[in-house]
Design a protein around this motif. Structure first.
Motif, short mmCIF file in Angstrom:
data_model
loop_
_atom_site.label_atom_id
_atom_site.label_comp_id
_atom_site.label_asym_id
_atom_site.label_seq_id
_atom_site.Cartn_x
_atom_site.Cartn_y
_atom_site.Cartn_z
N SER A 21 -20.35 -56.80 119.35
CA SER A 21 -19.38 -55.71 119.36
C SER A 21 -19.73 -54.55 118.43
N GLY A 22 -20.95 -54.53 117.91
CA GLY A 22 -21.34 -53.44 117.03
C GLY A 22 -21.81 -52.22 117.81
N PRO A 23 -22.20 -51.19 117.08
CA PRO A 23 -22.75 -50.00 117.75
C PRO A 23 -23.95 -50.39 118.61
N PRO A 24 -24.07 -49.79 119.78
CA PRO A 24 -25.15 -50.16 120.70
C PRO A 24 -26.55 -50.09 120.08
N GLU A 25 -26.77 -49.13 119.19
CA GLU A 25 -28.09 -48.97 118.57
C GLU A 25 -28.47 -50.16 117.71
N LEU A 26 -27.49 -50.94 117.27
CA LEU A 26 -27.75 -52.05 116.36
C LEU A 26 -27.88 -53.39 117.04
N ARG A 27 -27.53 -53.47 118.28
CA ARG A 27 -27.40 -54.78 118.93
C ARG A 27 -28.69 -55.58 118.97
N GLY A 28 -29.82 -54.95 119.25
CA GLY A 28 -31.08 -55.68 119.27
C GLY A 28 -31.47 -56.18 117.89
N GLU A 29 -31.36 -55.32 116.89
CA GLU A 29 -31.67 -55.72 115.51
C GLU A 29 -30.69 -56.80 115.04
N ALA A 30 -29.43 -56.67 115.43
CA ALA A 30 -28.41 -57.64 115.02
C ALA A 30 -28.71 -59.01 115.61
N GLU A 61 -13.57 -59.64 111.03
CA GLU A 61 -13.87 -58.35 111.64
C GLU A 61 -14.83 -57.56 110.75
N LEU A 62 -15.45 -56.58 111.38
CA LEU A 62 -16.35 -55.69 110.66
C LEU A 62 -15.90 -54.26 110.93
N ASP A 63 -14.95 -53.80 110.17
CA ASP A 63 -14.44 -52.45 110.37
C ASP A 63 -15.50 -51.39 110.09
N ASP A 64 -16.28 -51.60 109.06
CA ASP A 64 -17.27 -50.61 108.63
C ASP A 64 -18.64 -51.27 108.61
N ALA A 65 -19.39 -51.10 109.70
CA ALA A 65 -20.69 -51.75 109.81
C ALA A 65 -21.62 -51.33 108.67
N ARG A 66 -21.59 -50.05 108.29
CA ARG A 66 -22.48 -49.57 107.23
C ARG A 66 -22.19 -50.28 105.92
N GLN A 67 -20.93 -50.33 105.52
CA GLN A 67 -20.59 -50.97 104.25
C GLN A 67 -20.90 -52.47 104.29
N THR A 68 -20.64 -53.09 105.41
CA THR A 68 -20.95 -54.52 105.56
C THR A 68 -22.44 -54.76 105.40
N LEU A 69 -23.25 -53.91 106.03
CA LEU A 69 -24.69 -54.07 105.95
C LEU A 69 -25.22 -53.77 104.55
N ASP A 111 -34.93 -57.14 105.68
CA ASP A 111 -35.64 -56.08 106.39
C ASP A 111 -34.88 -55.66 107.64
N ARG A 112 -34.31 -56.63 108.36
CA ARG A 112 -33.51 -56.31 109.56
C ARG A 112 -32.28 -55.49 109.18
N VAL A 113 -31.63 -55.90 108.08
CA VAL A 113 -30.44 -55.17 107.62
C VAL A 113 -30.82 -53.73 107.28
N LEU A 114 -31.92 -53.54 106.57
CA LEU A 114 -32.36 -52.19 106.21
C LEU A 114 -32.68 -51.35 107.45
N GLU A 115 -33.27 -51.98 108.46
CA GLU A 115 -33.55 -51.27 109.70
C GLU A 115 -32.26 -50.86 110.39
N MET A 116 -31.26 -51.73 110.39
CA MET A 116 -29.97 -51.38 111.00
C MET A 116 -29.31 -50.23 110.24
N LEU A 117 -29.42 -50.24 108.91
CA LEU A 117 -28.87 -49.14 108.11
C LEU A 117 -29.58 -47.83 108.45
N ARG A 118 -30.89 -47.90 108.64
CA ARG A 118 -31.64 -46.70 109.02
C ARG A 118 -31.16 -46.17 110.37
N LYS A 119 -30.94 -47.07 111.32
CA LYS A 119 -30.46 -46.65 112.64
C LYS A 119 -29.06 -46.06 112.57
N LEU A 120 -28.21 -46.64 111.73
CA LEU A 120 -26.87 -46.08 111.55
C LEU A 120 -26.94 -44.68 110.96
#
Length: 138
Positions: A21-30, A61-69, A111-120
């Motif tokens: 249920s996250g942003p589409p850009e993050l789904r593969g990395e997630a 729940e993950l209201d704020d994906a950026r803060q969670t990551l 590393d995956r988390v950092l990549e997701m943050l970069r995409k966000l």
């Protein structure tokens, strides 16, 4: 080791939630994070916990994906440092190698988390620019 296992289980739960249920850009990395963190749990013996004590199970729940990551990235960094200390003080070779494999899993998960943050961050740059380009400002 129980804390390390819990951190990996939490990374797995966050990855799973973002993959679904996250942003589409993050789904593969997630999804990749879910697999890596699962491997991190798999190299460690599961702690003897009551189901209510498992922190990952408390994620609702993950209201704020950026803060969670950001928080997860910090936690995984701390886990990696703690594992280095544990490996250095390991009394036997089995524990040493278990720590080394867990270090690798935590590092790859981070590393995956950092990549997701970069995409966000890239996504957030594009959204305001699109709003400015729109004739209605929306």
């Amino acid at each position: 080791m129980a804390e390390v296992w819990q951190a990996q289980a939490l990374a797995q739960a966050i990855g799973s939630r973002l993959a679904v249920s996250g942003p589409p850009e993050l789904r593969g990395e997630a999804l990749g994070l879910t697999e890596l963190a699962g491997r991190g749990c798999g190299v460690l013996d599961p702690p003897e916990l009551d189901p209510g004590d498992l922190r990952a199970a408390q994620l609702t729940e993950l209201d704020d994906a950026r803060q969670t990551l950001l928080s997860l990235g910090g936690l995984l960094g701390e886990v990696g440092m703690a594992l280095v200390g544990m490996a250095s003080a390991a009394a036997d070779e089995t524990t040493y190698w278990q720590c080394m494999e867990a270090i690798d899993a935590a590092d790859e998960s981070r590393d995956r988390v950092l990549e997701m943050l970069r995409k966000l961050a890239a996504r957030e740059e594009v959204l305001p620019q699109n709003a400015e380009d729109s004739p209605t400002g929306v």
